[in-house]
Design a protein around this motif. Sequence first.
Motif, PDB file in Angstrom:
ATOM      1  N   ALA A  85       0.855  -1.202   0.000  1.00 23.42           N
ATOM      2  CA  ALA A  85       0.000   0.000   0.000  1.00 23.42           C
ATOM      3  C   ALA A  85       0.882   1.239   0.000  1.00 23.42           C
ATOM      4  N   PRO A  86       0.400   2.353  -0.545  1.00 26.78           N
ATOM      5  CA  PRO A  86       1.158   3.617  -0.442  1.00 26.78           C
ATOM      6  C   PRO A  86       1.291   4.029   1.020  1.00 26.78           C
ATOM      7  N   TYR A  87       2.383   4.660   1.362  1.00 24.64           N
ATOM      8  CA  TYR A  87       2.545   5.178   2.722  1.00 24.64           C
ATOM      9  C   TYR A  87       1.510   6.272   2.976  1.00 24.64           C
ATOM     10  N   ALA A  88       1.088   6.382   4.219  1.00 22.88           N
ATOM     11  CA  ALA A  88       0.050   7.353   4.592  1.00 22.88           C
ATOM     12  C   ALA A  88       0.467   8.771   4.206  1.00 22.88           C
ATOM     13  N   ALA A 207       4.339  14.490   3.996  1.00 30.49           N
ATOM     14  CA  ALA A 207       3.924  15.897   3.913  1.00 30.49           C
ATOM     15  C   ALA A 207       5.107  16.850   4.023  1.00 30.49           C
ATOM     16  N   ASP A 208       6.194  16.419   4.713  1.00 33.15           N
ATOM     17  CA  ASP A 208       7.377  17.279   4.851  1.00 33.15           C
ATOM     18  C   ASP A 208       8.040  17.549   3.509  1.00 33.15           C
ATOM     19  N   LYS A 311      -7.125  15.095   9.264  1.00 38.06           N
ATOM     20  CA  LYS A 311      -5.792  14.881   8.709  1.00 38.06           C
ATOM     21  C   LYS A 311      -5.013  16.187   8.650  1.00 38.06           C
ATOM     22  N   ASP A 312      -5.675  17.264   8.179  1.00 39.37           N
ATOM     23  CA  ASP A 312      -5.002  18.571   8.117  1.00 39.37           C
ATOM     24  C   ASP A 312      -4.547  19.017   9.496  1.00 39.37           C
ATOM     25  N   TYR A 313      -5.421  18.901  10.487  1.00 35.77           N
ATOM     26  CA  TYR A 313      -5.085  19.382  11.823  1.00 35.77           C
ATOM     27  C   TYR A 313      -3.933  18.571  12.418  1.00 35.77           C
ATOM     28  N   ILE A 314      -3.959  17.245  12.217  1.00 39.43           N
ATOM     29  CA  ILE A 314      -2.893  16.403  12.754  1.00 39.43           C
ATOM     30  C   ILE A 314      -1.575  16.672  12.037  1.00 39.43           C
ATOM     31  N   ASP A 315      -1.627  16.915  10.714  1.00 43.69           N
ATOM     32  CA  ASP A 315      -0.414  17.137   9.929  1.00 43.69           C
ATOM     33  C   ASP A 315       0.149  18.541  10.082  1.00 43.69           C
ATOM     34  N   GLY A 316      -0.555  19.419  10.828  1.00 47.76           N
ATOM     35  CA  GLY A 316      -0.016  20.753  11.096  1.00 47.76           C
ATOM     36  C   GLY A 316      -0.643  21.874  10.293  1.00 47.76           C
ATOM     37  N   ARG A 317      -1.577  21.560   9.382  1.00 46.24           N
ATOM     38  CA  ARG A 317      -2.252  22.616   8.607  1.00 46.24           C
ATOM     39  C   ARG A 317      -3.485  23.072   9.383  1.00 46.24           C
ATOM     40  N   GLU A 426      -3.192  13.145  19.126  1.00 40.95           N
ATOM     41  CA  GLU A 426      -3.770  13.100  17.786  1.00 40.95           C
ATOM     42  C   GLU A 426      -5.044  12.269  17.756  1.00 40.95           C
ATOM     43  N   THR A 427      -5.058  11.180  18.522  1.00 46.21           N
ATOM     44  CA  THR A 427      -6.283  10.377  18.617  1.00 46.21           C
ATOM     45  C   THR A 427      -7.398  11.175  19.284  1.00 46.21           C
ATOM     46  N   THR A 428      -7.040  11.992  20.281  1.00 39.15           N
ATOM     47  CA  THR A 428      -8.031  12.823  20.964  1.00 39.15           C
ATOM     48  C   THR A 428      -8.645  13.838  19.996  1.00 39.15           C
ATOM     49  N   VAL A 429      -7.811  14.463  19.166  1.00 41.00           N
ATOM     50  CA  VAL A 429      -8.316  15.412  18.165  1.00 41.00           C
ATOM     51  C   VAL A 429      -9.282  14.707  17.216  1.00 41.00           C
ATOM     52  N   LEU A 430      -8.915  13.515  16.766  1.00 34.57           N
ATOM     53  CA  LEU A 430      -9.783  12.733  15.882  1.00 34.57           C
ATOM     54  C   LEU A 430     -11.141  12.494  16.526  1.00 34.57           C
TER      55      LEU A 430
END
Length: 523
Positions: A85-88, A207-208, A311-317, A426-430
């Motif tokens: 599978a592609p990496y997340a 994303a980096d 996803k945006d919030y966890i990745d920093g956007r 991050e799980t809490t944000v989700l």
Amino acid sequence: MLVIFDLDGTLLNSLEDLCDSCNHTLSQHHFPTHPLDDYRYFVGDGMWKLIERVLPENARNEETMESVYNDFLSYYQEHKTDKTAPYAGMVETLETLQANGVKIAVASNKAHEAMDELMSHYFPTIHFAAALGKRPGVPTKPAPDIVFDILKITEAAPDETWYVGDTATDMATATNAGLRKIGVLWGFRDRTELENAAADVIIEKPADLVGVVLPNKWEKRREHLKEVATNIIKKVSDDEIPHTHKEPKACLNCGTLCDSDYCPTCGQSTDEHRLSIKNMWKNLMAGIIGNDGGVIYTLKRLFTRPWKVVKDYIDGRRVNYFSPFPMLLVISGLYLLIINQTHSNQLMITDSDESKNVSEQMEIQRGELDETSYIMAAEGAQAIVKAKEFYANHYALITILTLPISVSFIRLFYGKKFRKRYNWAETTVLQIYFIILATIIECILSVVYWFSHDIYESIYDYFIIFGYPAILTWCSYKLLEKRIIRQYITNFLVLFSGGIFILILLVVLLIGVMAATAYKMGV
């Protein structure tokens, strides 16, 4: 701008399929197999080299290797997409690069035919300017020939090209071709190997990559702005533009003297005036409907693409979204306001009707129970009513206090791969964003109450039973890898089956106790 990617360990996590295929072939030829982690160092230099490394030293003759190699290719061809599978985040990163005009190419030591099938299977939305694997007569990496062929096809200059890979072989390939090199830590090797291989940049998640590659696009804009500023300064010095000197002001927040528009210490605007209805209204509207953190904008995104918000919030956007925890408090307050006005929540106790109904039912059963049993049953029924009332009137508090429990269950159900990818915060944000989405839907459903109580209750029951689980499933499918979802389903079924088994056991035990008691009373 061109970015050349390695395939295995950079774009695709193919280690398990390679491991399974090799071990299956080794078993067929009666050779010992290897654990998964060993394959991290077996792969990376082509299939032939992989077979050479997995075979015992005394079996590395040409005849044996040829036989094992052919059997391996045959089996791998049929099973190359079982677990790969592609990496997340990789697909989103490639789409971002592509949308910004960056050419994308792939250079791999994997057989060209197998690589081509994997690319079309896993990246159907990405246009690759070139994708080359191992071909007859062309040396494999770290020889730069494959890179030179890609540069020729794409007409890209080496000084405008990045090479992205996860092994020392990839870094050596980039060095031999004269390219800048980016090492990735989500692949098969570790940071030490990449540092020893002189990677120019090392990144931790796909994303980096955007932040490394795209800044070059903005260099021209910065140079242009710098040129504009230089011309303005020149015109000011030549008296073509009148001089303006801004007197230093003390920041009203921290007291720092500054002559710019914003305080260099705390960031507050230095042009703050006395409070007025106009600027209060402006700030309120910015907080509610603004695209840079407004509540309405965040809710709109939650309804259209909830997994993207998470996803945006966890990745920093995060600049476009209202913070999850304050938003939970706001939405919880809105929820309580609406259900208090509509009396639509089935748990909301606005009068003594339910208590009265409970008392009437207990009176009917009083003749069937002795005094002690009647008192205990009545107290239990009233306690349930009080508990429901407490839950309805303290919804926000209970939701916040039980967050650690719900987050713990999520981390338990989704399995080890989920816990490795997302930490507790991050799980809490989700979970918070999903609770907000469900709460807003309940608020909308309560409007139906004004038209028909019966319709509302039917819709509400269906939402609790089917709607909310469907939303979670939909978001999980979009946000997580399929293998994590499979692990969640497996864990849930195991726990559910265990609970059913325990319940049956308790029922059997209770029946046994009642039978024994009846027998003793009969004796």
